[in-house]
Design a protein around this motif. Sequence first.
Motif, PDB file in Angstrom:
ATOM      1  N   HIS A   1      -3.824  -1.736  -8.206  1.00 46.32           N
ATOM      2  CA  HIS A   1      -4.563  -2.119  -7.002  1.00 46.32           C
ATOM      3  C   HIS A   1      -3.641  -2.814  -6.004  1.00 46.32           C
TER       4      HIS A   1
ATOM      5  N   ASP B   1      -5.783  -4.012   1.089  1.00 52.14           N
ATOM      6  CA  ASP B   1      -5.670  -3.057   2.199  1.00 52.14           C
ATOM      7  C   ASP B   1      -5.508  -3.716   3.569  1.00 52.14           C
TER       8      ASP B   1
ATOM      9  N   ARG C   1       0.835  -1.204   0.000  1.00 52.89           N
ATOM     10  CA  ARG C   1       0.000   0.000   0.000  1.00 52.89           C
ATOM     11  C   ARG C   1       0.872   1.257   0.000  1.00 52.89           C
TER      12      ARG C   1
HETATM   13 MG    MG Z   1      -9.263  -0.938  -1.919  1.00 50.20          MG
END
Ligand code: MG
Length: 151
Positions: free
Chosen positions: A117, A120, A87
Amino acid sequence: GNQERTFIMIKPDGVQRGLVGDIIQRFEKRGYKLVAMKFKQFDEAHLKQHYIDLADKPFYPKLCKFMSSGPVVPMVWEGKDVVKMGRAMLGATNPLQSNPGTIRGDFCIDLGRNICHGSDSVDSANKEIALWFDKTELASWSMCTGDNVYE
Ligand code: MG
Ligand code: DAT
């Protein structure tokens, strides 16, 4: 541990813009281990499942339609803290808030064209990996990094 896994996917805009190599290289160079990868166009139903948590958002139909508009590169990467680091390497969801040096902060501008992408959380990573890959598609191998990436 060092066996944590995340799901990273280069979106149709990232593929169209010729950024596949650069994005893969960032994870490779960091020292993470590639466990699985595809290059393929997926249908809207599959993307609707992938983004099911966003089903009540106004942008959900447009997002799923765009994500199924061309080939994508779904991948599984493995290593220490890879979900959180993945991330961080991606940058903020809105590219205008992503720091330079991140994938989104280096290559894009608009929220709906943020090229990549990343899961998370460990929990969503596990769900996403199971959705995009069969168990037999996850390679079991050891990198020759030995003691040079992990102490
Ligand atoms: Mg997401
Ligand atoms: P992320 O991809 O950083 O995990 P997310 O899961 O909240 O972000 O949303 C998934 C994708 O949907 C995101 O990468 C871009 C798009 N998106 C998010 N919020 C949006 C919004 N307010 N308007 C349009 N598209 C949006």
